[in-house]
Design an enzyme around this catalytic site. Sequence first.
Site, PDB file in Angstrom:
ATOM      1  N   LYS A  10      -3.854   6.889  21.516  1.00  0.00           N
ATOM      2  CA  LYS A  10      -4.914   6.996  20.497  1.00  0.00           C
ATOM      3  C   LYS A  10      -6.239   7.473  21.093  1.00  0.00           C
ATOM      4  CE  LYS A  10      -5.037   2.633  19.176  1.00  0.00           C
ATOM      5  NZ  LYS A  10      -3.913   1.947  19.842  1.00  0.00           N
ATOM      6  N   ARG A  48      -7.346  -3.480  13.169  1.00  0.00           N
ATOM      7  CA  ARG A  48      -6.236  -4.060  13.916  1.00  0.00           C
ATOM      8  C   ARG A  48      -5.626  -5.256  13.199  1.00  0.00           C
ATOM      9  NH1 ARG A  48      -7.752  -2.102  19.344  1.00  0.00           N
ATOM     10  NH2 ARG A  48      -6.162  -2.592  20.869  1.00  0.00           N
ATOM     11  N   ARG A  64      -0.612   3.575  33.970  1.00  0.00           N
ATOM     12  CA  ARG A  64      -2.059   3.681  33.783  1.00  0.00           C
ATOM     13  C   ARG A  64      -2.766   2.549  34.525  1.00  0.00           C
ATOM     14  NH1 ARG A  64      -3.993   3.977  27.674  1.00  0.00           N
ATOM     15  NH2 ARG A  64      -4.165   1.736  27.757  1.00  0.00           N
ATOM     16  N   ARG A  91      -9.268  -1.630  34.295  1.00  0.00           N
ATOM     17  CA  ARG A  91      -8.968  -2.305  33.032  1.00  0.00           C
ATOM     18  C   ARG A  91      -8.208  -3.584  33.317  1.00  0.00           C
ATOM     19  NH1 ARG A  91      -7.630   1.014  27.723  1.00  0.00           N
ATOM     20  NH2 ARG A  91      -7.390  -1.150  27.128  1.00  0.00           N
ATOM     21  N   ARG A 148      -0.211  -7.899  24.637  1.00  0.00           N
ATOM     22  CA  ARG A 148      -0.851  -6.907  23.762  1.00  0.00           C
ATOM     23  C   ARG A 148       0.160  -6.320  22.774  1.00  0.00           C
ATOM     24  NH1 ARG A 148      -5.351  -3.823  25.149  1.00  0.00           N
ATOM     25  NH2 ARG A 148      -4.257  -1.921  25.651  1.00  0.00           N
TER      26      ARG A 148
HETATM   27  P1  AMP Z   1      -8.295  -1.129  23.193  1.00  0.00           P
HETATM   28  O1  AMP Z   1      -9.133  -0.420  24.206  1.00  0.00           O
HETATM   29  O2  AMP Z   1      -8.396  -0.508  21.826  1.00  0.00           O
HETATM   30  O3  AMP Z   1      -6.878  -1.290  23.629  1.00  0.00           O
HETATM   31  O4  AMP Z   1      -8.911  -2.597  23.032  1.00  0.00           O
HETATM   32  C1  AMP Z   1      -8.995  -3.476  24.144  1.00  0.00           C
HETATM   33  C2  AMP Z   1      -9.115  -4.923  23.659  1.00  0.00           C
HETATM   34  O5  AMP Z   1     -10.306  -5.077  22.880  1.00  0.00           O
HETATM   35  C3  AMP Z   1      -7.994  -5.389  22.744  1.00  0.00           C
HETATM   36  O6  AMP Z   1      -6.857  -5.825  23.460  1.00  0.00           O
HETATM   37  C4  AMP Z   1      -8.680  -6.529  21.998  1.00  0.00           C
HETATM   38  O7  AMP Z   1      -8.797  -7.676  22.812  1.00  0.00           O
HETATM   39  C5  AMP Z   1     -10.077  -5.961  21.801  1.00  0.00           C
HETATM   40  N1  AMP Z   1     -10.171  -5.193  20.541  1.00  0.00           N
HETATM   41  C6  AMP Z   1     -10.387  -3.846  20.411  1.00  0.00           C
HETATM   42  N2  AMP Z   1     -10.423  -3.486  19.122  1.00  0.00           N
HETATM   43  C7  AMP Z   1     -10.224  -4.626  18.409  1.00  0.00           C
HETATM   44  C8  AMP Z   1     -10.140  -4.913  17.020  1.00  0.00           C
HETATM   45  N3  AMP Z   1     -10.254  -3.945  16.089  1.00  0.00           N
HETATM   46  N4  AMP Z   1      -9.921  -6.197  16.655  1.00  0.00           N
HETATM   47  C9  AMP Z   1      -9.816  -7.189  17.565  1.00  0.00           C
HETATM   48  N5  AMP Z   1      -9.872  -6.984  18.879  1.00  0.00           N
HETATM   49  C10 AMP Z   1     -10.076  -5.715  19.316  1.00  0.00           C
END
Ligand code: AMP
Length: 192
Positions: free
Chosen positions: A13, A88, A127, A135, A146
């Site tokens: 994404k 989400r 990654r 990360r 996740r």
């Molecule tokens: P991402 O980079 O999109 O994979 O997000 C990393 C982490 O941020 C996720 O595993 C969640 O802990 C938190 N996070 C990101 N976006 C959301 C969301 N829309 N709702 C809740 N937690 C989020």
Amino acid sequence: MILILLGPPGCGKGTQAQRIQQAYGIVQLSTGDMLRAAVASGSEIGQRAKAIMARGDLVPDEVVIGIIADRIAEADCAKGFILDGFPRTVAQARALDAMLGQKGLTIGHIIEIVVDEQALFDRIEGRAAEAGEARADDNADVLRNRLKTYHDQTAPIIPYYRDKGMLEQIDGMADIDGVTAQIEAILGDSGR
Ligand code: AMP
């Protein structure tokens, strides 16, 4: 144009959102990036989010809904935006509908990047290795959590949008250019 990219962690994404941002001149809004910035800055939200993110759980709905509501009110979102990592949960999807409805805005496209989960697991492990410590949420146990979180809490937004007749699916197992080409085929010249 408002675009939502959906799909499990590691489906690409973020990469695709960056490409669309460049090609169409609409801004990428990644709640993950915003939360990581909040953690790095040590803000109150960051302090709340840090441990949750490290576990691979979801930050509370009201926190991310507030972040997105503030962000889409900014001037650079007037031309449109790409949501990457939001919504989400179904509650977030409903809140987004309400937020956009109040502004008289509608979602242009909702695209699910469909991937094979084992391949995805391998991809994210790769990654994590590349990124080193960059990360903290990308190790195998956290990744498993996740993916579980995605199935339990995020996947229900797929039927939510499908029932509204808004869901478009693409093959996320194609190479990066191939995935971009599929997205561009859906978007066409709208907003470019
Ligand atoms: P991402 O980079 O999109 O994979 O997000 C990393 C982490 O941020 C996720 O595993 C969640 O802990 C938190 N996070 C990101 N976006 C959301 C969301 N829309 N709702 C809740 N937690 C989020």
